[in-house]
Design a protein around this motif. Structure first.
Motif, PDB file in Angstrom:
ATOM      1  N   ASP A 452       0.827  -1.209   0.000  1.00 44.82           N
ATOM      2  CA  ASP A 452       0.000   0.000   0.000  1.00 44.82           C
ATOM      3  C   ASP A 452       0.862   1.260   0.000  1.00 44.82           C
ATOM      4  O   ASP A 452       0.397   2.336   0.364  1.00 44.82           O
ATOM      5  CB  ASP A 452      -0.951  -0.001   1.203  1.00 44.82           C
ATOM      6  CG  ASP A 452      -0.217   0.212   2.527  1.00 44.82           C
ATOM      7  OD1 ASP A 452       1.013  -0.006   2.572  1.00 44.82           O
ATOM      8  OD2 ASP A 452      -0.876   0.587   3.514  1.00 44.82           O
ATOM      9  N   GLN A 456      -0.444   5.177   0.384  1.00 46.21           N
ATOM     10  CA  GLN A 456      -0.040   6.032   1.497  1.00 46.21           C
ATOM     11  C   GLN A 456       0.675   7.286   0.990  1.00 46.21           C
ATOM     12  O   GLN A 456       0.449   8.392   1.499  1.00 46.21           O
ATOM     13  CB  GLN A 456       0.878   5.244   2.441  1.00 46.21           C
ATOM     14  CG  GLN A 456       0.183   4.122   3.189  1.00 46.21           C
ATOM     15  CD  GLN A 456      -0.807   4.640   4.204  1.00 46.21           C
ATOM     16  OE1 GLN A 456      -0.593   5.663   4.846  1.00 46.21           O
ATOM     17  NE2 GLN A 456      -1.915   3.923   4.371  1.00 46.21           N
ATOM     18  N   SER A 459      -1.876   9.622  -0.793  1.00 48.39           N
ATOM     19  CA  SER A 459      -2.795  10.206   0.179  1.00 48.39           C
ATOM     20  C   SER A 459      -2.126  11.349   0.933  1.00 48.39           C
ATOM     21  O   SER A 459      -2.726  12.409   1.149  1.00 48.39           O
ATOM     22  CB  SER A 459      -3.271   9.133   1.158  1.00 48.39           C
ATOM     23  OG  SER A 459      -4.069   9.696   2.176  1.00 48.39           O
ATOM     24  N   TYR A 489       7.059   0.338   4.944  1.00 45.00           N
ATOM     25  CA  TYR A 489       5.697   0.850   5.055  1.00 45.00           C
ATOM     26  C   TYR A 489       5.766   2.314   5.475  1.00 45.00           C
ATOM     27  O   TYR A 489       6.424   2.653   6.466  1.00 45.00           O
ATOM     28  CB  TYR A 489       4.896   0.073   6.093  1.00 45.00           C
ATOM     29  CG  TYR A 489       4.676  -1.385   5.770  1.00 45.00           C
ATOM     30  CD1 TYR A 489       3.494  -1.811   5.171  1.00 45.00           C
ATOM     31  CD2 TYR A 489       5.636  -2.342   6.085  1.00 45.00           C
ATOM     32  CE1 TYR A 489       3.273  -3.152   4.889  1.00 45.00           C
ATOM     33  CE2 TYR A 489       5.433  -3.677   5.807  1.00 45.00           C
ATOM     34  CZ  TYR A 489       4.252  -4.082   5.202  1.00 45.00           C
ATOM     35  OH  TYR A 489       4.046  -5.410   4.927  1.00 45.00           O
ATOM     36  N   ARG A 683      -7.835   7.088   6.291  1.00 42.94           N
ATOM     37  CA  ARG A 683      -6.747   6.128   6.410  1.00 42.94           C
ATOM     38  C   ARG A 683      -6.246   6.156   7.851  1.00 42.94           C
ATOM     39  O   ARG A 683      -6.403   7.140   8.556  1.00 42.94           O
ATOM     40  CB  ARG A 683      -5.603   6.450   5.454  1.00 42.94           C
ATOM     41  CG  ARG A 683      -6.007   6.418   3.992  1.00 42.94           C
ATOM     42  CD  ARG A 683      -4.800   6.432   3.076  1.00 42.94           C
ATOM     43  NE  ARG A 683      -5.189   6.540   1.679  1.00 42.94           N
ATOM     44  CZ  ARG A 683      -5.559   5.514   0.924  1.00 42.94           C
ATOM     45  NH1 ARG A 683      -5.580   4.295   1.447  1.00 42.94           N
ATOM     46  NH2 ARG A 683      -5.896   5.697  -0.336  1.00 42.94           N
ATOM     47  N   ARG A 689      -1.895   3.965  12.494  1.00 50.82           N
ATOM     48  CA  ARG A 689      -1.171   3.415  11.339  1.00 50.82           C
ATOM     49  C   ARG A 689      -0.054   2.491  11.817  1.00 50.82           C
ATOM     50  O   ARG A 689       0.179   1.434  11.231  1.00 50.82           O
ATOM     51  CB  ARG A 689      -0.608   4.561  10.501  1.00 50.82           C
ATOM     52  CG  ARG A 689       0.357   4.131   9.403  1.00 50.82           C
ATOM     53  CD  ARG A 689      -0.283   3.204   8.371  1.00 50.82           C
ATOM     54  NE  ARG A 689       0.661   2.880   7.304  1.00 50.82           N
ATOM     55  CZ  ARG A 689       0.434   2.021   6.322  1.00 50.82           C
ATOM     56  NH1 ARG A 689      -0.719   1.364   6.272  1.00 50.82           N
ATOM     57  NH2 ARG A 689       1.334   1.788   5.398  1.00 50.82           N
TER      58      ARG A 689
END
Length: 974
Positions: A452, A456, A459, A489, A683, A689
């Motif tokens: 993702d 991320q 966004s 990540y 999100r 997160r």
């Protein structure tokens, strides 16, 4: 104050006889990078003043040495052929250091040779110089032979010393316990060579020359610069010039420390590669690059941008900026599109869209500064005019090329000091270009097989540029690159007050441009949700003459509606094309969905205009399907006027019939609409997160060996509650029966009570003694480090503080601005180390990671649970970081080949970090002020200097004092 050395000790001071030659001394930060030339038959006094800058004075003839007078704050330098001797009379035992080792007052003078570095602690700042080279004036043969031999012996001595340090079990203890440089066994050969070589014997002194003739034209300095009055101990202007490498550079071919000649420029501009599995450090100007392991010496900003001519666009997010330095240092082409999102309190809090962006340079027409908006919900009293606690603090660079896109996540702001004088982390990875855009990656989720990373990244960028439509093309650009092989990540924080919402709800109706569309939703097509509201209720139910009948009808319909397990019910969204003032208007209808008849429905209100302007076009184009949910009780109370709060509406976004054709159908005018959608999608941020990413792996609690966090700022409101929240998000559990199949999510959760009994994490922060001994003393750190005294006193009994010792050793003495966390595990047999490492912009504070707040109201246990009734997360700052994960061996994605180890990630500090000793104290703001006062009294006995040096009303460009949220909510704060 003058100090006269005792007569009986005159033989301990340097002599001044020898052959003629010149020593080149390069002044180091915080002084200007000046080149001083000392003649080899003179006695000199070197003073480094706060306001006057460096001063070199010729003192006396040798036969008058016994009656010599000089200030005790000066360094006494004598020359004899290609040797240089140093003495001093500072009171402090640690005031003068040679190659990092203290030179005792009144002790044996230090014999200096080429390559030696001398530092002086003066008014809380570390000054110094490097013995750069010796040039003989008596023939090449006489100069080269003996001096070269001595240099070879010196190099061999240093090589042996470095080997002994590297092979030592405890390098720090080895250095601490080693004897003085002049007493080392390795240097005996050097001394012997000096004694035995006849050409080094003293000669008759040559008549002294005037002080103004000590400097040579090609040294790029003049007498005025030597006597330059600096405004502060760190000599801000000169440090900026030093950072550019434009002053004090030799015309020769030898690369000098702190200089930038043609060779170093070429070396600096070479490219760099990283697969993203680890991070690197920036290259400090005082550290020479290791040609055998270039990137292990650190990377430079021009290296990261190389080759500059292939760049198509650049996006940068930073806290503080020095745009002129960046353009000049990196040789940015004038026509290159560069977008820089940065912090400005007034502009970021302004409600005006005109405040969002400016173009500051006519000569760079495509350079745009963007100031992201701070949301009103976090303002004091939710009033934007009162502002609040917020900071735009990320450090991100995105470099677009035709064949690749490089993403750089660092802890360094876009200012010269943080790239040249202060240690920072730098992570980057290159991603290849796709054959065709893939918009589905912009909506990928962490639990999906694909990374993702793109979702991320896009966004976060969308939240920064959402109100600058001209920059929306970045959304389209990111879809053209493949981020599936991302090694980490992304962890983002965006200011706001957030609640967790259901991942997915079944819906039966979706917005349509022509008519109300009945269509069963599919989880496979679901992309995300948007939190918005319903407006216009007061107009609908309080003003019209039939308001009473409308309220009654609304009550009946809401009493019949189906309420799901999350306490919400579906409403119908309808395009309202008959409103001339708003062609994108969307009505929100409440109806009996079991037997829907539009005439029997009641209009609750409208979507906000700012939302409808992108919802309607994207829906009309068939790119997305949207449905809505509200809390019926909340809607009824608002309609009756019981409460003045807005009715929350949850928009569910799914793929539309034309979603797969977006790349061929979308036009430039649609990009800012797509940007608004991407920026609005909910999100997980901050702590949530962190938990979302780390919960993908099972971390064996009993195998944990280390858990620590190093940050340059530790928040004012740090307490056991926040530390427990962070530890819990990081996967920390409490119950010993960790393999239990207990399904309660609250079971085994790490709480504040657990944290008080057994602290989970160690905080790395430098001691005040370490800061005082830095190359620039306290001056750089006092505006870089932030630990309130009351936070230290609150956490002191827990014993969680550890000393932050820079690593590798050549970075000792330089401030660290890193934000690095690591949780490390080791297999039972010790054959495999695993865990996770974070680096980025997040300091250890609730402002950065978010403060968990209780639900806004208590609900009746018999009622269905409302979406907004859960815990909330209050975030103040924009932040961005990267988490690198080395999973347990049974969860590793690498079936063959070399297995990754968390030990492969080299940390910028000594591990394990040493615990504070009983007398240690961190470099709190109070401790640094006291140290500044102590240094001023000891060094100058001047109260005027104390007042000038400790004036903290004047902040430097690197200041990162992050004000924390002291109370639970903005309303309480107000």
């Amino acid at each position: 104050m003058e100090a006269e050395p005792p007569a009986e000790n005159h033989h301990d001071y340097p002599s001044t006889s020898g052959g003629l030659g010149y020593f080149h001394l390069r002044l180091l930060a915080p002084a200007a990078p000046l080149l001083l030339l000392l003649r080899s038959d003179r006695l000199y006094c070197l003073s480094l003043s706060l306001r006057r800058g460096p001063r070199l004075r010729l003192l006396a003839f040798p036969n008058r040495l016994h009656s010599l007078r000089w200030r005790r704050r000066d360094l006494l330098l004598s020359t004899s052929y290609c040797f240089l001797r140093l003495a001093h009379h500072f009171y402090s035992a640690d005031a003068v250091r040679v190659n990092g080792r203290p030179l005792l007052r009144g002790g044996c003078p230090a014999d200096l040779v080429v390559g030696d570095e001398v530092s002086l602690l003066h008014h809380g700042a570390r000054y110094g110089f490097l013995v750069e080279k010796f040039v003989s004036c008596e023939g090449l043969d006489a100069a080269a032979g003996p001096c070269d031999e001595v240099l070879v012996l010196r190099a061999e001595s240093l090589r042996k010393r470095l080997r002994a340090i590297s092979e030592s079990h405890d390098p720090l203890a080895f250095l601490r316990d080693s004897p003085c440089v002049e007493n080392d066994d390795e240097d005996v050969a050097v001394k012997k060579a000096r004694e035995e070589d006849d050409s080094l014997a003293p000669n008759n002194p040559i008549n002294p020359v005037a002080e103004e003739n000590l400097l040579r034209e090609d040294s790029n300095i003049d007498q005025e610069k030597l006597e330059h009055h600096t405004d502060s101990p760190i000599a801000k202007n000169h440090i900026d010039e030093l950072s550019r490498g434009v002053k004090g550079c030799s015309n020769g071919n030898t690369a000098q420390k702190g200089c930038s000649n043609g060779d170093t420029e070429q070396h600096r501009n070479e490219g760099c590669y990283s697969d993203g599995s680890t991070f690197f450090l920036n290259r400090l100007i005082s550290i020479s690059p290791d040609t055998r392991a270039e990137q292990h010496s650190g990377v430079t900003l021009p290296q990261l941008l190389h080759p500059m001519d292939s760049l198509v666009r650049v996006f940068i997010a930073t806290f503080t900026t020095n745009i002129s330095w960046f353009l000049d240092y990196c040789k940015v082409p004038q026509n290159l599109p560069v977008t820089i999102a940065c912090h400005n309190k007034e502009r970021c809090w302004s409600a005006s869209r005109e405040s969002r962006a400016i173009a500051p340079f006519e000569s760079y027409p495509n350079l745009l500064l963007v100031y992201p908006r701070f949301p009103e919900v976090i303002a004091f009293g939710k009033d934007r005019k009162k502002q609040g606690v917020a900071c735009h603090h990320p450090k991100l660079l995105v470099l677009q090329r035709k064949d690749s896109m490089r993403v750089i996540v660092t802890s360094a702001n876009l200012v010269p000091r943080q790239w040249h004088l202060i240690t920072n982390t730098v992570w980057w990875q290159d991603f290849p270009c796709r054959t065709s855009p893939d918009y589905s990656t912009l909506f990928s989720k962490v639990e999906e097989p694909k990374s993702d990373f793109a979702a991320q990244l896009v966004s976060f960028i969308a939240t920064l540029i959402n109100e600058v439509p001209s920059q929306s093309y970045w959304i389209n650009l990111i879809s053209k690159y493949n981020f599936e092989e991302a090694a980490g990540y992304l962890i983002a924080s965006v200011p706001g007050l957030y609640v967790q919402s259901p991942h997915y709800l079944d819906s039966n109706y979706c917005l349509s441009g022509k008519h109300i569309l009945h269509m069963k939703s599919s989880h496979r097509l679901f992309l995300g949700s948007v939190q918005t509201s319903v407006v216009g209720l007061s107009h609908r139910f309080h003003i019209p003459s039939d308001a009473g009948s409308q309220l009654k009808a609304l009550s009946v319909l809401l009493s019949k509606c189906r309420i799901n397990m999350h306490g919400t019910t579906e409403v119908i969204l309808k395009r309202n094309t008959n409103i001339p003032a708003d062609a994108n208007a969307v009505s929100v209808l409440v109806a009996d969905l079991d037997k829907f008849i539009e005439e029997d429905s009641v209009q609750l209100g409208f979507l906000p205009r700012e939302v409808a302007k992108w919802v309607s076009p994207l829906s009309d184009l068939g790119f997305f399907k949207l449905s809505g949910f509200i809390n019926p009780k909340e809607a009824l109370e608002a309609a009756y006027g019981v409460t003045d709060t807005k009715v929350q509406l949850l928009l569910y976004v799914s793929k539309g019939p034309e979603f797969s054709q977006i790349s061929g159908l979308i036009q430039d005018e649609h990009l800012h609409m797509l940007c608004s959608l991407v920026a609005s999608l909910k999100r997980s941020l901050g702590l949530w997160r962190l938990e979302e990413v780390l919960s993908l792996f099972k971390w064996p609690e009993t195998l944990e060996t280390d858990f620590f966090y190093s940050a340059s700022s530790i928040g004012t409101s740090i307490n056991p509650q926040f530390i427990a929240s962070f530890a819990s998000a990081a996967g920390k559990q409490s119950n010993q029966d960790l393999d239990s199949e207990e399904s309660d999510p609250e079971w085994a959760c790490w709480t504040a009570n657990h944290e008080r009994k057994k602290p989970s994490i160690n905080l790395l922060f430098p001691t005040i003694d370490r800061v005082k001994n830095e190359a620039c003393g306290i001056q750089l750190s006092r505006h870089l480090l932030s630990l309130p005294e009351k936070t230290w006193q609150r956490l002191r009994p827990t014993g969680i503080f550890r000393d932050a010792i820079p690593h590798p050793y050549d970075r000792v003495g330089h401030p660290m601005h890193v934000k690095v966390a690591q949780r490390r595990f080791e297999s039972r047999l010790g054959s495999h180390s695993f865990g996770w490492t974070y680096c980025g912009s997040h300091n250890f504070s609730p402002a950065a990671w978010g403060q968990l707040l209780p639900p806004p109201f208590k609900i009746n246990p018999t009622e269905a649970r409302a979406v907004s009734s859960g815990p909330r997360l209050h975030i103040c700052n924009y932040e961005l970081g990267i988490i690198l994960i080395v999973p347990p061996s049974d969860m590793s994605k690498q079936p063959g080949g070399r297995r990754h180890e968390i030990n492969d990630i080299a940390l910028p500090f000594v591990v394990p970090p040493p615990q504070y000793m009983p007398g240690d104290r961190p470099a709190t703001s109070l401790a640094m002020r006291e140290a500044m006062a102590e240094a001023s009294i000891l060094e100058s006995n001047s109260l005027i200097d104390l007042l000038e040096d400790t004036d903290e009303d004047i902040l430097d460009e690197d200041d990162e004092h992050v004000v924390e949220l002291l109370d639970c909510s903005p309303e309480e704060k107000e």
